[in-house]
Design a protein around this motif. Structure first.
Motif, PDB file in Angstrom:
ATOM      1  N   THR A 295      -0.881   4.923  -3.571  1.00 34.54           N
ATOM      2  CA  THR A 295       0.119   3.997  -3.260  1.00 34.54           C
ATOM      3  C   THR A 295       1.268   4.386  -4.186  1.00 34.54           C
ATOM      4  O   THR A 295       1.130   5.168  -5.109  1.00 34.54           O
ATOM      5  N   MET A 296       2.316   3.967  -3.584  1.00 38.21           N
ATOM      6  CA  MET A 296       3.851   4.578  -4.065  1.00 38.21           C
ATOM      7  C   MET A 296       4.526   3.412  -4.508  1.00 38.21           C
ATOM      8  O   MET A 296       4.796   2.511  -3.476  1.00 38.21           O
ATOM      9  N   ALA A 297       5.119   3.235  -5.697  1.00 38.48           N
ATOM     10  CA  ALA A 297       5.823   2.334  -6.123  1.00 38.48           C
ATOM     11  C   ALA A 297       7.249   2.472  -5.886  1.00 38.48           C
ATOM     12  O   ALA A 297       7.731   3.756  -5.560  1.00 38.48           O
ATOM     13  N   ARG A 298       8.270   1.479  -5.627  1.00 40.23           N
ATOM     14  CA  ARG A 298       9.643   1.798  -5.548  1.00 40.23           C
ATOM     15  C   ARG A 298      10.128   2.873  -6.432  1.00 40.23           C
ATOM     16  O   ARG A 298      11.093   3.401  -6.151  1.00 40.23           O
ATOM     17  N   SER A 299       9.824   2.972  -7.878  1.00 45.03           N
ATOM     18  CA  SER A 299      10.011   3.887  -8.778  1.00 45.03           C
ATOM     19  C   SER A 299       9.923   5.125  -8.294  1.00 45.03           C
ATOM     20  O   SER A 299      10.428   6.158  -9.098  1.00 45.03           O
ATOM     21  N   GLY A 300       8.863   5.402  -7.452  1.00 51.92           N
ATOM     22  CA  GLY A 300       8.418   6.832  -7.125  1.00 51.92           C
ATOM     23  C   GLY A 300       7.011   7.146  -7.740  1.00 51.92           C
ATOM     24  O   GLY A 300       6.493   8.020  -7.360  1.00 51.92           O
ATOM     25  N   MET A 301       6.648   6.255  -8.874  1.00 53.92           N
ATOM     26  CA  MET A 301       5.184   6.524  -9.285  1.00 53.92           C
ATOM     27  C   MET A 301       4.294   6.331  -8.281  1.00 53.92           C
ATOM     28  O   MET A 301       4.448   5.345  -7.637  1.00 53.92           O
ATOM     29  N   MET A 302       3.204   7.069  -8.387  1.00 51.78           N
ATOM     30  CA  MET A 302       2.180   7.128  -7.302  1.00 51.78           C
ATOM     31  C   MET A 302       1.023   6.897  -8.053  1.00 51.78           C
ATOM     32  O   MET A 302       0.692   7.288  -9.362  1.00 51.78           O
TER      33      MET A 302
END
Length: 93
Positions: free
Chosen positions: A21-28
């Motif tokens: 899963t990747m968040a909008r912030s780029g964190m996975m």
């Protein structure tokens, strides 16, 4: 005919899963069956091969390629408006 295997009895049962899963912030985030290092890498390598083969066939067959700026990962105009409205609402509080 006598059913003798687990697949015969239960169908193609899921026995392992890895979710990326990747968040909008780029964190996975990685979730799932990752405790067996070798098997987890095998699953990820197989998934990479499937994606590579899929895109290779799509290009060869004249399949649809969607530019990155038309996806929600980059942000469509409608999504940018929704985010702006959300920020405006948060700033008003």
């Amino acid at each position: 005919m006598r059913r003798t295997t687990y697949d015969d009895l239960h169908g193609d049962t899921v026995v392992a899963r890895i979710t990326l899963t990747m968040a909008r912030s780029g964190m996975m985030k990685v979730e799932g069956s990752i405790t067996d290092y070798e098997f987890a890498l095998h699953m990820l390598d197989t998934a990479r091969d499937v994606v590579t083969n899929y895109h290779g066939r799509a290009v060869k067959s004249g399949g649809l390629i969607v530019p990155a700026n038309d996806t929600s990962l980059v942000g469509t105009d409608a999504e940018k408006k929704l985010l702006a409205a959300r920020h405006e609402l948060a700033d008003a509080m």
